[in-house]
Design a protein around this motif. Sequence first.
Motif, PDB file in Angstrom:
ATOM      1  N   GLU A   1       0.823  -1.207   0.000  1.00  0.00           N
ATOM      2  CA  GLU A   1       0.000   0.000   0.000  1.00  0.00           C
ATOM      3  C   GLU A   1       0.860   1.262   0.000  1.00  0.00           C
ATOM      4  O   GLU A   1       0.535   2.235  -0.667  1.00  0.00           O
ATOM      5  N   TYR A   2       1.983   1.221   0.724  1.00  0.00           N
ATOM      6  CA  TYR A   2       2.902   2.367   0.687  1.00  0.00           C
ATOM      7  C   TYR A   2       3.573   2.481  -0.682  1.00  0.00           C
ATOM      8  O   TYR A   2       3.785   3.591  -1.178  1.00  0.00           O
ATOM      9  N   GLU A   3       3.896   1.365  -1.289  1.00  0.00           N
ATOM     10  CA  GLU A   3       4.474   1.403  -2.638  1.00  0.00           C
ATOM     11  C   GLU A   3       3.499   2.077  -3.603  1.00  0.00           C
ATOM     12  O   GLU A   3       3.905   2.918  -4.410  1.00  0.00           O
ATOM     13  N   LYS A   4       2.237   1.693  -3.539  1.00  0.00           N
ATOM     14  CA  LYS A   4       1.221   2.309  -4.409  1.00  0.00           C
ATOM     15  C   LYS A   4       1.103   3.797  -4.127  1.00  0.00           C
ATOM     16  O   LYS A   4       1.040   4.598  -5.059  1.00  0.00           O
ATOM     17  N   ARG A   5       1.046   4.153  -2.864  1.00  0.00           N
ATOM     18  CA  ARG A   5       0.823   5.541  -2.471  1.00  0.00           C
ATOM     19  C   ARG A   5       2.025   6.438  -2.772  1.00  0.00           C
ATOM     20  O   ARG A   5       1.857   7.557  -3.243  1.00  0.00           O
ATOM     21  N   GLU A   6       3.220   5.931  -2.489  1.00  0.00           N
ATOM     22  CA  GLU A   6       4.406   6.779  -2.585  1.00  0.00           C
ATOM     23  C   GLU A   6       5.257   6.512  -3.815  1.00  0.00           C
ATOM     24  O   GLU A   6       6.194   7.250  -4.091  1.00  0.00           O
ATOM     25  N   GLY A   7       4.936   5.431  -4.535  1.00  0.00           N
ATOM     26  CA  GLY A   7       5.633   5.151  -5.783  1.00  0.00           C
ATOM     27  C   GLY A   7       7.075   4.712  -5.627  1.00  0.00           C
ATOM     28  O   GLY A   7       7.861   4.814  -6.562  1.00  0.00           O
ATOM     29  N   LYS A   8       7.431   4.217  -4.440  1.00  0.00           N
ATOM     30  CA  LYS A   8       8.807   3.739  -4.272  1.00  0.00           C
ATOM     31  C   LYS A   8       8.808   2.274  -3.851  1.00  0.00           C
ATOM     32  O   LYS A   8       7.877   1.806  -3.199  1.00  0.00           O
ATOM     33  N   ARG A   9       9.857   1.596  -4.265  1.00  0.00           N
ATOM     34  CA  ARG A   9       9.978   0.165  -3.965  1.00  0.00           C
ATOM     35  C   ARG A   9      10.381  -0.043  -2.510  1.00  0.00           C
ATOM     36  O   ARG A   9      11.267   0.637  -2.009  1.00  0.00           O
ATOM     37  N   LEU A  10       9.744  -0.999  -1.879  1.00  0.00           N
ATOM     38  CA  LEU A  10      10.060  -1.378  -0.503  1.00  0.00           C
ATOM     39  C   LEU A  10      10.425  -2.859  -0.455  1.00  0.00           C
ATOM     40  O   LEU A  10       9.907  -3.629   0.348  1.00  0.00           O
ATOM     41  N   GLU A  11      11.306  -3.229  -1.343  1.00  0.00           N
ATOM     42  CA  GLU A  11      11.660  -4.642  -1.554  1.00  0.00           C
ATOM     43  C   GLU A  11      12.144  -5.341  -0.289  1.00  0.00           C
ATOM     44  O   GLU A  11      11.860  -6.517  -0.083  1.00  0.00           O
ATOM     45  N   SER A  12      12.873  -4.637   0.568  1.00  0.00           N
ATOM     46  CA  SER A  12      13.438  -5.301   1.751  1.00  0.00           C
ATOM     47  C   SER A  12      12.354  -5.904   2.645  1.00  0.00           C
ATOM     48  O   SER A  12      12.573  -6.940   3.273  1.00  0.00           O
ATOM     49  N   PHE A  13      11.169  -5.290   2.686  1.00  0.00           N
ATOM     50  CA  PHE A  13      10.090  -5.824   3.506  1.00  0.00           C
ATOM     51  C   PHE A  13       9.571  -7.143   2.934  1.00  0.00           C
ATOM     52  O   PHE A  13       9.199  -8.039   3.678  1.00  0.00           O
ATOM     53  N   PHE A  14       9.583  -7.242   1.625  1.00  0.00           N
ATOM     54  CA  PHE A  14       9.136  -8.483   0.984  1.00  0.00           C
ATOM     55  C   PHE A  14      10.202  -9.567   1.106  1.00  0.00           C
ATOM     56  O   PHE A  14       9.891 -10.736   1.329  1.00  0.00           O
ATOM     57  N   GLU A  15      11.463  -9.166   0.962  1.00  0.00           N
ATOM     58  CA  GLU A  15      12.568 -10.127   1.044  1.00  0.00           C
ATOM     59  C   GLU A  15      12.620 -10.817   2.403  1.00  0.00           C
ATOM     60  O   GLU A  15      12.921 -12.003   2.473  1.00  0.00           O
ATOM     61  N   THR A  16      12.351 -10.075   3.470  1.00  0.00           N
ATOM     62  CA  THR A  16      12.447 -10.672   4.810  1.00  0.00           C
ATOM     63  C   THR A  16      11.344 -11.689   5.088  1.00  0.00           C
ATOM     64  O   THR A  16      11.436 -12.438   6.064  1.00  0.00           O
TER      65      THR A  16
END
Length: 187
Positions: free
Chosen positions: A144-159
């Motif tokens: 939801e933050y990726e959609k809202r802010e347009g930046k990748r948050l890959e580390s949260f998915f990787e963990t």
Amino acid sequence: MANVSSVLEFMHICENLKTTKRTGWVNAKITNPESISDHMHRMGVLAMLIKDDTLNKDKCVKMSIVHDLGESLVGDITPFSGVSLEDKYQREKAAFINLCDKIDNKEAGDEILSLWLEYEEGKTPEALLVKDLDKFEMILQAYEYEKREGKRLESFFETTRGIFTHPVVLKWVEELYEQRSKLQYKE
């Protein structure tokens, strides 16, 4: 009659959960990040949505809404906070004991502490589900933050990659990854 001042003291401490922003989102420089209580609330709702007759759903909902209560006293300690898992556990356990001692209703305090200990031990089907919900809610929020802010948050998915076990949560994760694959990023 319950000691009203002890209930109010307990709730005043719990208010910290409403005002403390989750550390991972603050560190990721998210605009207006969720609070600890935001996270716990949505986990409780997610627990209500699980269709699994082998689980005690009421226990899952309760465990979801109390699992981070200790953070009202110790803050949101992440794996990147420089605190060992054992030290984190000891700090949170002391916080839970402190909090539960403030509750005039011993039965309620014992239940809250028991739910947290069960969650931490992670051996019952309910605890395993709530651990899945904890991580799923985090990646759902990251998306939801990726959609809202347009930046990748890959580390949260990787963990969280490969750690989910409950079949319903696995389906949710699969769908979330499908939706995420269609995102356009500003970066």
